[in-house]
Every structure is written in structure tokens, then in C-alpha cells.
Design a protein around this motif. Structure first.
Motif, PDB file in Angstrom:
ATOM      1  N   TYR A   4      49.255  25.219   1.626  1.00 17.10           N
ATOM      2  CA  TYR A   4      47.807  25.364   1.617  1.00 17.10           C
ATOM      3  C   TYR A   4      47.242  24.555   2.788  1.00 17.10           C
ATOM      4  N   PHE A   5      46.612  25.232   3.734  1.00 18.46           N
ATOM      5  CA  PHE A   5      46.052  24.562   4.899  1.00 18.46           C
ATOM      6  C   PHE A   5      44.594  24.210   4.604  1.00 18.46           C
ATOM      7  N   LEU A   6      44.347  22.932   4.381  1.00 15.46           N
ATOM      8  CA  LEU A   6      43.020  22.465   4.016  1.00 15.46           C
ATOM      9  C   LEU A   6      42.153  22.248   5.244  1.00 15.46           C
ATOM     10  N   GLY A   7      42.755  21.729   6.321  1.00 17.29           N
ATOM     11  CA  GLY A   7      42.046  21.491   7.566  1.00 17.29           C
ATOM     12  C   GLY A   7      42.979  21.732   8.729  1.00 17.29           C
ATOM     13  N   THR A   8      42.480  22.353   9.790  1.00 20.75           N
ATOM     14  CA  THR A   8      43.353  22.767  10.895  1.00 20.75           C
ATOM     15  C   THR A   8      42.821  22.344  12.257  1.00 20.75           C
ATOM     16  N   CYS A   9      41.879  21.418  12.284  1.00 21.71           N
ATOM     17  CA  CYS A   9      41.263  21.013  13.548  1.00 21.71           C
ATOM     18  C   CYS A   9      41.770  19.642  13.980  1.00 21.71           C
ATOM     19  N   SER A  10      41.837  19.424  15.267  1.00 25.37           N
ATOM     20  CA  SER A  10      42.161  18.102  15.802  1.00 25.37           C
ATOM     21  C   SER A  10      40.896  17.242  15.817  1.00 25.37           C
ATOM     22  N   GLY A  11      40.968  16.087  16.474  1.00 27.16           N
ATOM     23  CA  GLY A  11      39.855  15.146  16.425  1.00 27.16           C
ATOM     24  C   GLY A  11      38.733  15.453  17.387  1.00 27.16           C
ATOM     25  N   THR A  12      38.249  16.679  17.379  1.00 27.24           N
ATOM     26  CA  THR A  12      37.110  17.046  18.210  1.00 27.24           C
ATOM     27  C   THR A  12      35.828  16.664  17.481  1.00 27.24           C
ATOM     28  N   GLU A  13      34.692  16.959  18.100  1.00 24.73           N
ATOM     29  CA  GLU A  13      33.430  16.846  17.366  1.00 24.73           C
ATOM     30  C   GLU A  13      33.453  17.859  16.219  1.00 24.73           C
ATOM     31  N   PRO A  14      32.598  17.698  15.212  1.00 25.35           N
ATOM     32  CA  PRO A  14      32.614  18.639  14.085  1.00 25.35           C
ATOM     33  C   PRO A  14      32.504  20.089  14.544  1.00 25.35           C
ATOM     34  N   SER A  22      45.062  18.564   7.435  1.00 24.02           N
ATOM     35  CA  SER A  22      45.639  18.297   6.118  1.00 24.02           C
ATOM     36  C   SER A  22      46.240  19.587   5.584  1.00 24.02           C
ATOM     37  N   PHE A  23      47.418  19.488   4.974  1.00 25.85           N
ATOM     38  CA  PHE A  23      47.970  20.638   4.265  1.00 25.85           C
ATOM     39  C   PHE A  23      48.775  20.154   3.068  1.00 25.85           C
ATOM     40  N   ILE A  24      48.962  21.037   2.113  1.00 21.06           N
ATOM     41  CA  ILE A  24      49.712  20.750   0.897  1.00 21.06           C
ATOM     42  C   ILE A  24      50.892  21.695   0.815  1.00 21.06           C
ATOM     43  N   LEU A  25      52.046  21.173   0.486  1.00 19.91           N
ATOM     44  CA  LEU A  25      53.213  21.974   0.130  1.00 19.91           C
ATOM     45  C   LEU A  25      53.315  22.011  -1.384  1.00 19.91           C
ATOM     46  N   VAL A  30      54.406  21.427  -8.295  1.00 21.22           N
ATOM     47  CA  VAL A  30      53.724  20.174  -7.966  1.00 21.22           C
ATOM     48  C   VAL A  30      53.394  20.169  -6.479  1.00 21.22           C
ATOM     49  N   TYR A  31      52.583  19.191  -6.060  1.00 19.70           N
ATOM     50  CA  TYR A  31      52.066  19.157  -4.694  1.00 19.70           C
ATOM     51  C   TYR A  31      52.599  17.961  -3.917  1.00 19.70           C
ATOM     52  N   TYR A  32      52.847  18.230  -2.630  1.00 19.00           N
ATOM     53  CA  TYR A  32      53.195  17.189  -1.670  1.00 19.00           C
ATOM     54  C   TYR A  32      52.221  17.342  -0.496  1.00 19.00           C
ATOM     55  N   TRP A  33      51.407  16.306  -0.261  1.00 19.28           N
ATOM     56  CA  TRP A  33      50.375  16.357   0.767  1.00 19.28           C
ATOM     57  C   TRP A  33      50.905  15.807   2.083  1.00 19.28           C
ATOM     58  N   PHE A  34      50.422  16.399   3.180  1.00 17.27           N
ATOM     59  CA  PHE A  34      50.698  15.893   4.517  1.00 17.27           C
ATOM     60  C   PHE A  34      49.366  15.788   5.255  1.00 17.27           C
ATOM     61  N   GLU A  35      49.013  14.568   5.623  1.00 13.95           N
ATOM     62  CA  GLU A  35      47.758  14.216   6.273  1.00 13.95           C
ATOM     63  C   GLU A  35      46.592  14.307   5.271  1.00 13.95           C
ATOM     64  N   ALA A  36      45.501  13.626   5.648  1.00 14.97           N
ATOM     65  CA  ALA A  36      44.334  13.589   4.759  1.00 14.97           C
ATOM     66  C   ALA A  36      43.072  13.507   5.591  1.00 14.97           C
ATOM     67  N   GLY A  37      42.850  14.545   6.420  1.00 13.08           N
ATOM     68  CA  GLY A  37      41.645  14.599   7.232  1.00 13.08           C
ATOM     69  C   GLY A  37      40.399  14.711   6.372  1.00 13.08           C
ATOM     70  N   GLU A  38      39.236  14.425   6.992  1.00 13.38           N
ATOM     71  CA  GLU A  38      37.978  14.463   6.245  1.00 13.38           C
ATOM     72  C   GLU A  38      37.834  15.783   5.498  1.00 13.38           C
ATOM     73  N   ASN A  39      37.256  15.671   4.310  1.00 12.75           N
ATOM     74  CA  ASN A  39      36.946  16.836   3.470  1.00 12.75           C
ATOM     75  C   ASN A  39      38.170  17.436   2.785  1.00 12.75           C
ATOM     76  N   CYS A  40      39.344  16.796   2.903  1.00 14.21           N
ATOM     77  CA  CYS A  40      40.556  17.442   2.376  1.00 14.21           C
ATOM     78  C   CYS A  40      40.501  17.661   0.867  1.00 14.21           C
ATOM     79  N   VAL A  41      40.041  16.675   0.100  1.00 10.06           N
ATOM     80  CA  VAL A  41      40.045  16.833  -1.354  1.00 10.06           C
ATOM     81  C   VAL A  41      38.988  17.849  -1.792  1.00 10.06           C
ATOM     82  N   HIS A  42      37.847  17.872  -1.118  1.00 13.88           N
ATOM     83  CA  HIS A  42      36.836  18.876  -1.433  1.00 13.88           C
ATOM     84  C   HIS A  42      37.374  20.274  -1.162  1.00 13.88           C
TER      85      HIS A  42
END
Length: 260
Positions: A4-14, A22-25, A30-42
Motif C-alpha cells: 500500500y503506497f501511502l505517500g510517493t513524493c520526495s521532500g519537495t514543497e507540498p 511511506s508504504f506498507i507491506l 499483518v502490516y510492516y511499515w517502511f517510512e513515515a512521511g507526513e499524513n501517512c496514518v491519515h
């Protein structure tokens, strides 16, 4: 397995409709998270994912576009337990892998809204290092440091790439790398999937690297200006490469789900 790809942007402006990495396997339900960029849990909850099925979380390095949503994620686990009696699926514990303990403590303080407080779940902190990081009945995760932060190792390493082994397949996640060649020890004689950042690299160079190293599937994420500003042209290059070589290539977007 599912990604599940939650966020796919680099550190640009919004950017409209695009959030930081952020993505989840999902495997073994069960879930294994990789990275936690802004807004990932939402984003995860917006996609209908039960975040309390999380077992482990892996952060490649401490840049804001990789940890901007981390304190909120930690806080969300706490609030779901406090207000709804929900617990994390495995012994109410979260295995957390991050190469910078100082930043971990800072994020913990923010998530708890002050020092000296405790989570309602067991946050099991591990400092990332080269070699086998984590293994359970579903996945095996191995880490290898890279030169994204231009370190010499004298003060340790603080940026990593990962090899994920699950369901008989080998997936390499780049994190952020200075040179694609840094991933060669993880890729070995080839891998089933490379999840590759494009924020610091030219798409044609990554395509050539993936073909040369016998990558079967290439998924672009953590997009930089080349893809953000020229999505149609970059998609065309990927399609041409797929047509000419035994590789399947996709440019991922927020909310994409990959069945693998």
C-alpha cells in the motif's frame, strides 16, 4: 502480499494529492511499515487499513520527508488504545527500527506531548545496523548502509537500504541512496522487485541499472522533479524499457495498491 503506497513524493514543497514517502507491506494478515512521511496514518485509515495490525516499522533515515508523520503515527496507536481499547496485533508491541536514537527520543517527546511519559503500548526501539534486522514467520528484513548522507562511518551510519524477503520473493527498497550501485549487495544476482526512489536520480539511469542487474519488477516512488514535472514523458520511457526488456515497470502514486 500487498503493498500500500501511502505517500510517493520526495521532500519537495507540498504537492497536490501527493504526500511524502511511506508504504506498507501486508503479508500474513499483518502490516510492516517502511517510512513515515507526513499524513501517512491519515492516508492509511483513509484507505480502510486497520493500523493496529502493524507489527514493525522501518525508517531508512531521519530526513523530514521520511519521518514527518512518525510522531502522529505513534500518537495514533496510543489514542486508539486509550479511547477505543484497541491494541496492536502482536502483544500490543511495535518493533521500531531507526538509525538515529537521538531523533527517536525527540519524536517520542512530541508524540507524548511532553517528556517523561509512556506509551500505552510497548515501543521496542532498535538502532538500525548492517545485517539482519528483523525476522518472523512472515518476513525477513536485512539492512545495508548507504552514502545518502555522505558519511564516512566514523560516527556510525544513519542512512540505509533494505532487503525484504517474504513469500519466497526478494524485494529491495532503496530508501534514499547517493548511487544506485550501493544496492548491489542486496540485489545480488537479481531481485523480484526494486522499490526505487527517484528524488535524487535520473529515470533513464535507474532503468539501465535495473535492467543490468536483472530486476524483474521496478516500482518508482519518492518522486523528484523529473517525474513530478514530466509524468507522461517518464511513463513513456518506462513503457519503452518494459517493451524492450524482461522487466515490469510502474510509477507509483499515492493510494496505489500493488498485488505481488
Amino acid at each position: 502480499m500487498k503493498f500500500y503506497f501511502l505517500g510517493t513524493c520526495s521532500g519537495t514543497e507540498p504537492m497536490p494529492e501527493t504526500h511524502h514517502s511511506s508504504f506498507i507491506l501486508e503479508t500474513g494478515d499483518v502490516y510492516y511499515w517502511f517510512e513515515a512521511g507526513e499524513n501517512c496514518v491519515h492516508r492509511a485509515m483513509e484507505m480502510g487499513l486497520d493500523v493496529m495490525k502493524t507489527v514493525a516499522l522501518f525508517i531508512s533515515h531521519g530526513h523530514i520527508d521520511h519521518i514527518g508523520g512518525l510522531a502522529n503515527l505513534f500518537s495514533c496507536f496510543n489514542k486508539l488504545e486509550r479511547h477505543y481499547g484497541r491494541t496492536l496485533i502482536r502483544d500490543n508491541a511495535l518493533e521500531f527500527f531507526f538509525p538515529d536514537p537521538v531523533l527517536t527520543e525527540a519524536v517520542r517527546t512530541v508524540a507524548l506531548q511532553g517528556p517523561g511519559k509512556s506509551f500505552r503500548y510497548d515501543l521496542r526501539e532498535h538502532t538500525t545496523a548492517d545485517g539482519l534486522l528483523f525476522e518472523d514467520e512472515n518476513v525477513r528484513v536485512t539492512a545495508l548502509h548507504n552514502q545518502h548522507l555522505k558519511e564516512d562511518g566514523s560516527n556510525g551510519w544513519h542512512a540505509y537500504s533494505f532487503l525484504i524477503e517474504a513469500e519466497g520473493k526478494r524485494i529491495v527498497f532503496s530508501g534514499d541512496v547517493r548511487y544506485p550501485a550501493e544496492m548491489e549487495p542486496l540485489i545480488g544476482d537479481g531481485c523480484d522487485m526494486l522499490i526505487m526512489e527517484t528524488g535524487h536520480h535520473k529515470v533513464p539511469d535507474v532503468l539501465a541499472f535495473a535492467v543490468e542487474h536483472k530486476v524483474k519488477n521496478l516500482r518508482f516512488t519518492h518522486h523528484g522533479r523529473q517525474i513530478l514535472d514530466n509524468p507522461l514523458e517518464m511513463a513513456r520511457l518506462c513503457a519503452v524499457c518494459s517493451a524492450e526488456n524482461p522487466i515490469c515497470i510502474r510509477i507509483m502514486h499515492d493510494k496505489d495498491v500493488e498485488l505481488f
